[in-house]
Design an enzyme around this catalytic site. Sequence first.
Site, PDB file in Angstrom:
ATOM      1  N   ASP A 105       0.800  -1.227   0.000  1.00 57.88           N
ATOM      2  CA  ASP A 105       0.000   0.000   0.000  1.00 57.88           C
ATOM      3  C   ASP A 105       0.831   1.275   0.000  1.00 57.88           C
ATOM      4  O   ASP A 105       0.314   2.351   0.279  1.00 57.88           O
ATOM      5  CB  ASP A 105      -0.916   0.018   1.228  1.00 57.88           C
ATOM      6  CG  ASP A 105      -0.141   0.007   2.535  1.00 57.88           C
ATOM      7  OD1 ASP A 105       1.003  -0.473   2.539  1.00 57.88           O
ATOM      8  OD2 ASP A 105      -0.686   0.465   3.552  1.00 57.88           O
ATOM      9  N   GLU A 106       2.101   1.183  -0.361  1.00 55.65           N
ATOM     10  CA  GLU A 106       2.976   2.344  -0.219  1.00 55.65           C
ATOM     11  C   GLU A 106       4.057   2.320  -1.288  1.00 55.65           C
ATOM     12  O   GLU A 106       4.631   1.274  -1.579  1.00 55.65           O
ATOM     13  CB  GLU A 106       3.605   2.306   1.176  1.00 55.65           C
ATOM     14  CG  GLU A 106       4.434   3.493   1.561  1.00 55.65           C
ATOM     15  CD  GLU A 106       5.004   3.345   2.966  1.00 55.65           C
ATOM     16  OE1 GLU A 106       5.706   4.278   3.392  1.00 55.65           O
ATOM     17  OE2 GLU A 106       4.777   2.304   3.624  1.00 55.65           O
TER      18      GLU A 106
END
Length: 478
Positions: A105-106
């Site tokens: 998610d990053e």
Amino acid sequence: MRAAPTILHLDMDAFYASAEQAAKPSLRGKPVVVGGLGMRGVVATASYEARRLGVHSAMPMAQARRLAPNAAYLIPRFALYRTVSDQVMELLGRLSPLVEPLSLDEAFVDLEAGGVADDSASARLVGEQLRTVIRSVTGLSGSVGLAGSKMLAKIASEEAKPDGLLLIEPGTERELLAPMSVRILPGVGPATGDHLRRAGMTAVSHLVEAGEAELVRLLGKAHGVALHRMARGYDDRPVVAERDAKSVSVEDTFDVDLHDRVRVRTEVERLAVRCVRRLRGAGRSGRTVVLKVRRYDFSTLTRSETLRGPTDDPTVVREAAARLLEAVDTTGGVRLLGVGVTGLADFTQEDLFAQAADAEHAAEESSAAPDEGDGAAKTPEGGEQPASRRWQAGHDVRHDVHGHGWVQGSGVGRVTVRFEEPWSPPGRVRTFRVDDPQLRPADPLPLVRDAVDYSSWPASLPKSLSGPAPAEGEESSP
């Protein structure tokens, strides 16, 4: 440091929990906690509603239940998270050839390398458009930081949370960093932070005032020099498109300490097979097998064995892990086991001295335990898990009559299911026998049913999508 804020950092907001809320209409606006649900489970992600109650990542699940007894507690669905992550990373890849994923998610993105931004105005526009497109494609929100360095871009995205954008103009770094906690800087963990606190340094400005020589005296030359540079806002690390993995590993924490030596060996062999499955999935091989054992008293032991050459043979890795286990005393009980492979390579070399193994046995071990991700809890006894344990809280099911739903809970021979879809109103709850022939596991549904086609983005996305741009240096959100 760059003269323009063309390094972007994207961080999806409460990713696992937000994905579960998007998939389950009945949980929207309510506290949701995702993680291991056993006695020794920990929180992977908590929704913002749960965070307001004090729940946070890495917290023991037992403590989370005390703080938020009415929250929904769900087991992670990594198949869904990986699908959404792939969608997000594909969008980032359209902006630049230099995308550096840090997790599902990053990621960092070098906008300048992609030719889509060269100043503050164009960088802000791309950031706002990216947030809009991600929401349209995935149904989820992400926070964006823009700056002239990776460190500042990550700090900016953290300050922009949730669902916002913050651009740090080059030249304003020191003013922004000065009042922040030293823990905001990369490399300052709990131990270093406590060491600095005892020296009277709690804010970034204190590090600048102390000077490089004092930080070197406290932390050593390499760490002290690097920390002083970061405190002044300097970070020249490039965005790297492909970061070479140094190891592949899996581990499991058990609800109840394992005392049976045969059971411990069986779990080690299964972990070895799972590890090789991941190794092969990455197209790699490895030369060193590592065994990790956390005992009843929380003491953690690691043992390693270096092979004659790189391998991705499950038999070789399994037998090496078993040999390493022989050198570990497990009589007091084992709470965690892990198997890893390091010294990675892109090729394999047959180990002519590997012990022969029964092929049928290897096949059975390969399919004995599904890969549920790191930290999956196991039953304390050997043998097949009870049928009720197959229905994991939060996971997808389909009923021949009632359609798609998800498991709210199971036990004493019953499973409770809420029937709803991401685009439906909150659904009804029904209870079935765990062996109901009409009920079966299902694949996750997409979070957005009619996603807008952005196949030509970013070139074709109208600038009006992002609305009027906020003043420079201000945080913005929809």
